[in-house]
Design a protein around this motif. Sequence first.
Motif, PDB file in Angstrom:
ATOM      1  N   ALA A 193       0.834  -1.208   0.000  1.00 37.65           N
ATOM      2  CA  ALA A 193       0.000   0.000   0.000  1.00 37.65           C
ATOM      3  C   ALA A 193       0.868   1.257   0.000  1.00 37.65           C
ATOM      4  O   ALA A 193       0.591   2.213  -0.737  1.00 37.65           O
ATOM      5  N   PHE A 194       1.913   1.265   0.809  1.00 36.64           N
ATOM      6  CA  PHE A 194       2.824   2.408   0.852  1.00 36.64           C
ATOM      7  C   PHE A 194       3.493   2.616  -0.496  1.00 36.64           C
ATOM      8  O   PHE A 194       3.584   3.747  -0.990  1.00 36.64           O
ATOM      9  N   ALA A 195       3.947   1.532  -1.121  1.00 37.42           N
ATOM     10  CA  ALA A 195       4.605   1.636  -2.432  1.00 37.42           C
ATOM     11  C   ALA A 195       3.641   2.164  -3.488  1.00 37.42           C
ATOM     12  O   ALA A 195       4.023   2.979  -4.336  1.00 37.42           O
ATOM     13  N   LEU A 196       2.382   1.739  -3.444  1.00 28.99           N
ATOM     14  CA  LEU A 196       1.398   2.214  -4.418  1.00 28.99           C
ATOM     15  C   LEU A 196       1.086   3.698  -4.207  1.00 28.99           C
ATOM     16  O   LEU A 196       0.936   4.451  -5.172  1.00 28.99           O
ATOM     17  N   VAL A 197       1.004   4.129  -2.950  1.00 26.90           N
ATOM     18  CA  VAL A 197       0.751   5.553  -2.674  1.00 26.90           C
ATOM     19  C   VAL A 197       1.934   6.406  -3.137  1.00 26.90           C
ATOM     20  O   VAL A 197       1.746   7.446  -3.778  1.00 26.90           O
ATOM     21  N   VAL A 198       3.143   5.971  -2.833  1.00 28.88           N
ATOM     22  CA  VAL A 198       4.333   6.721  -3.267  1.00 28.88           C
ATOM     23  C   VAL A 198       4.423   6.720  -4.794  1.00 28.88           C
ATOM     24  O   VAL A 198       4.760   7.739  -5.406  1.00 28.88           O
ATOM     25  N   THR A 253       3.860   9.571  -9.919  1.00 31.67           N
ATOM     26  CA  THR A 253       3.190   9.702 -11.216  1.00 31.67           C
ATOM     27  C   THR A 253       2.623  11.105 -11.381  1.00 31.67           C
ATOM     28  O   THR A 253       2.819  11.745 -12.420  1.00 31.67           O
ATOM     29  N   LEU A 254       1.915  11.587 -10.376  1.00 30.07           N
ATOM     30  CA  LEU A 254       1.350  12.930 -10.457  1.00 30.07           C
ATOM     31  C   LEU A 254       2.440  13.992 -10.581  1.00 30.07           C
ATOM     32  O   LEU A 254       2.305  14.953 -11.339  1.00 30.07           O
ATOM     33  N   THR A 255       3.526  13.826  -9.852  1.00 28.65           N
ATOM     34  CA  THR A 255       4.638  14.774  -9.932  1.00 28.65           C
ATOM     35  C   THR A 255       5.266  14.768 -11.317  1.00 28.65           C
ATOM     36  O   THR A 255       5.595  15.832 -11.856  1.00 28.65           O
TER      37      THR A 255
END
Length: 108
Positions: A16-21, A26-28
Motif C-alpha cells: 500500500a505504501f509503495a502504491l501511494v508513493v 506519477t502525479l509529480t
Amino acid sequence: MKMLTINAWLGLLITAFALVVGGFATLTSIRGARGPRERRFVLWHCAGAWTAILLLLGLVVVTPFPWNLAWLGLYFIHLPIAIYRFASKHQLLRVLESREAGRERDPA
C-alpha cells in the motif's frame, strides 16, 4: 474468519505504501512535463508502468510459490532497462522541444 499473519499485514502495508508513493511520483512527473509532446510521452509511459505493476501484482498473487518468483525475477531484470530507456527518451524529447521553442522565438 481467518486472521492474517504478521507477515501478511507487513506485506500489505508495504504494498500500500509503495502504491501511494508511486501515485505521488506519477502525479509529480505529469505535472513536471513542460510541453504537450512531453506530457503525452509521460502519460503514455506512466500508464504502461502502472499496467505492468498491477499485472505483476496480479500474477504474483495468482501463481503458486515457485513460479511467482519467476515473475519477480523477470520484472526486476526488465525494470532497470525500462527506466534507462524512459530516461534517455525523456531527455531527448526535452532537448528537442527546447530547440523547437528556440527556433520559434528566433525566426532569423
